[in-house]
Design a protein around this motif. Structure first.
Motif, short mmCIF file in Angstrom:
data_model
loop_
_atom_site.label_atom_id
_atom_site.label_comp_id
_atom_site.label_asym_id
_atom_site.label_seq_id
_atom_site.Cartn_x
_atom_site.Cartn_y
_atom_site.Cartn_z
N ALA A 124 2.78 15.17 9.69
CA ALA A 124 3.75 15.18 8.59
C ALA A 124 3.17 15.86 7.36
O ALA A 124 1.99 15.71 7.04
CB ALA A 124 4.16 13.75 8.26
N THR A 125 4.04 16.60 6.66
CA THR A 125 3.59 17.30 5.45
C THR A 125 4.32 16.86 4.19
O THR A 125 3.82 17.10 3.09
CB THR A 125 3.80 18.82 5.61
OG1 THR A 125 5.20 19.08 5.84
CG2 THR A 125 2.99 19.36 6.78
N ARG A 126 5.51 16.22 4.31
CA ARG A 126 6.30 15.89 3.12
C ARG A 126 6.71 14.43 3.03
O ARG A 126 6.57 13.80 2.01
CB ARG A 126 7.56 16.76 3.05
CG ARG A 126 7.26 18.23 2.83
CD ARG A 126 8.54 19.03 2.62
NE ARG A 126 9.35 19.07 3.83
CZ ARG A 126 10.50 18.43 3.99
NH1 ARG A 126 11.00 17.69 3.02
NH2 ARG A 126 11.17 18.53 5.12
N ASP B 90 9.36 14.29 7.99
CA ASP B 90 9.73 15.64 7.55
C ASP B 90 11.23 15.85 7.80
O ASP B 90 12.03 15.11 7.28
CB ASP B 90 8.84 16.69 8.21
CG ASP B 90 7.42 16.65 7.63
OD1 ASP B 90 7.23 16.07 6.54
OD2 ASP B 90 6.50 17.18 8.28
N ASP B 91 11.62 16.81 8.64
CA ASP B 91 13.05 17.06 8.86
C ASP B 91 13.53 16.55 10.22
O ASP B 91 14.57 16.97 10.73
CB ASP B 91 13.34 18.56 8.76
CG ASP B 91 13.18 19.08 7.35
OD1 ASP B 91 13.26 18.27 6.40
OD2 ASP B 91 12.95 20.30 7.18
N LYS C 153 17.62 18.87 9.16
CA LYS C 153 17.25 18.55 7.78
C LYS C 153 18.34 17.76 7.05
O LYS C 153 18.06 16.80 6.33
CB LYS C 153 16.92 19.82 7.00
CG LYS C 153 16.45 19.56 5.57
CD LYS C 153 16.10 20.84 4.85
CE LYS C 153 15.52 20.54 3.47
NZ LYS C 153 16.44 19.75 2.62
#
Length: 447
Positions: free
Chosen positions: A43-45, A140-141, A172
């Motif tokens: 995960a990045t966000r 994330d999305d 998203k």
């Protein structure tokens, strides 16, 4: 004939444009656990984990460790965990007095420099009358949708597993709508508090706030401003429901009423609300083929082997079997013609937790809704309805149904099921007693 307004009712639902390739089916609980861990690590966000409970056991520790590791690696990550307020503060049913998972959350918080906030969400003033039964975590999305909670059996960490459905939806707009519900309609409530911090308020002190929160939830819905109505394209439609006659329950009934040829249902607890039974009866009368996948009573998560001490909760699988037997007896003619097919699932001493609905070749419902009175009246429930008007998702859909049918057998006659006289003594004695005092109806409603 089917009422003509039904199709326009479903067509009016707004959803997000997608495609069959954006949905991945995971075949097993072990695959779900491994995928969840991989998604968290990458995960990045944002990571929003939503579950009835996050249990203090090996699987629960593995997931919580992964969340803390992700936050430590990327401090900017937005990490939130939601669990049911009451379930997190009590021990397991029948296990005696225990501190509950909240004490573990607090201990874990003290051990780490980064924070992974765990929020307790009460949807009623008592657990008996309503719990957080939302499904669908956002990473994330991606919406990771399953009816499974987080513990050893749901994630098949050790020897046993509890069968559920597991889907990854890369979209998203859908992920944003799931996150916005949490941020705008849940976390701001004065009834919702962190359980990973010491000294959370008592449930008694929050009664007023919980009642206000429940009223707010009855007016809440997923943000579908970016969604479209039926336009002949593949869509994913988020649904939310709590209390009597809620939008999710209504859509469930509309889906059954909409079915022209083939209806498939699965539920772990055969205790269908009257409105659902009526729609199934009408579907059978208009010639729809109906398949119902149910767990054998021994695959029910409340089942206790007869050689163990009797507990009241262990009578539930037998109550559900009694209800199923009555239903089959009423529809024996349709069963004999193979128009109605009852499939019982059993795989050793593993357990069954499937929920969902498939209508013709068009609609597939992913949900945690048990199709029982509690889900229709008490708990906070949600779902994702997949609308596939062109049939582009038929192959994975058929593969999932075949997978879920793998450990089932068809029950050809109602008298193949056990009767009261064949039940263990403790169960038999209890059921005869509750039948005399008319408690059975209450049990069916709240469990």
């Amino acid at each position: 004939m089917r009422a003509p307004f039904r199709r326009s009712t479903l067509a009016a639902l707004r959803g997000f444009e997608s495609s069959g390739t954006a949905i991945t089916l995971l075949p097993s609980a072990a695959d779900y656990r491994q995928t969840l861990l991989a998604k968290i690590a990458a995960a990045t966000r944002r990571i929003y984990i939503v579950a009835l409970y996050l249990q203090q056991d090996e699987a629960g520790q593995e997931i919580l460790d992964a969340l803390y590791a992700a936050k430590a690696a990327r401090p900017e990550l937005d990490v939130v965990v939601l669990v049911d307020w009451f379930r997190a503060q009590r021990g397991l049913i029948g296990a005696g007095k225990q501190a509950g998972n909240s004490a573990w959350y607090q201990a874990q918080n003290l051990e780490h420099d980064q924070e992974v906030p765990v929020y307790g969400v009460p949807v009623q003033t008592r657990e008996l009358f309503g719990v957080l039964h939302l499904k669908g975590s956002v990473i994330d999305d991606c919406v990771v949708y399953s009816g499974a909670s987080i513990n050893n059996v749901y994630l098949h960490k050790l020897a046993k597993y509890r069968l559920d459905r597991y889907h990854l939806i890369e979209n998203k707009a859908l992920a944003d709508s799931f996150q916005r519900l949490v941020q705008k309609d849940i976390l701001p409530s004065e009834a919702v508090h962190r359980l990973d911090l010491p000294s959370p308020p008592s449930s008694r002190s929050l009664r007023g706030e919980i009642r206000q929160f429940r009223q707010h939830l009855k007016r809440a819905s997923y943000d579908i401003n970016e969604g479209v109505r039926d336009n002949g394209e593949f869509r994913v439609i988020p649904l939310l429901g709590i209390g009597n006659k809620n939008p999710l329950s209504k859509t469930l009934c509309d889906l059954i009423a909409e079915t022209d040829e083939q209806l498939t249902l699965c539920t772990p607890y055969f205790n269908m609300p009257l409105v659902v039974k009526r729609e199934i009866n009408r579907a059978l009368k208009r010639g729809v083929k109906v398949d119902i996948i149910i767990g054998d009573k021994t695959a029910n998560d409340f089942f206790i082997p007869p050689d163990e001490p009797f507990k009241v909760i262990s009578a539930l699988p037998y109550l559900y079997e009694i209800s199923l037997r009555r239903f089959m007896q009423k529809h024996q003619t349709a069963i004999a013609k193979h128009q109605l097919n009852i499939h019982l699932w059993k795989d050793g001493d593993n357990t069954y937790h499937l929920k969902g609905l498939w209508s013709d070749d068009r609609y597939t419902l992913l949900t945690g809704n048990n199709l029982n009175p509690r889900a229709f009246q008490l708990d906070l429930e949600n779902a994702v309805l997949i609308d596939d008007p062109k049939g582009e998702w038929l192959k994975p859909r058929a593969e999932e149904i075949a997978l879920l049918m793998r450990n089932t057998h068809r029950v050809g006659k109602f008298d193949e099921l056990d009767t009261l006289s064949e039940y263990p003594v403790g169960v038999r004695t209890f059921l005869r007693r509750v039948s005399r005092v008319r408690v059975e109806r209450l049990l069916y409603r709240i469990l």
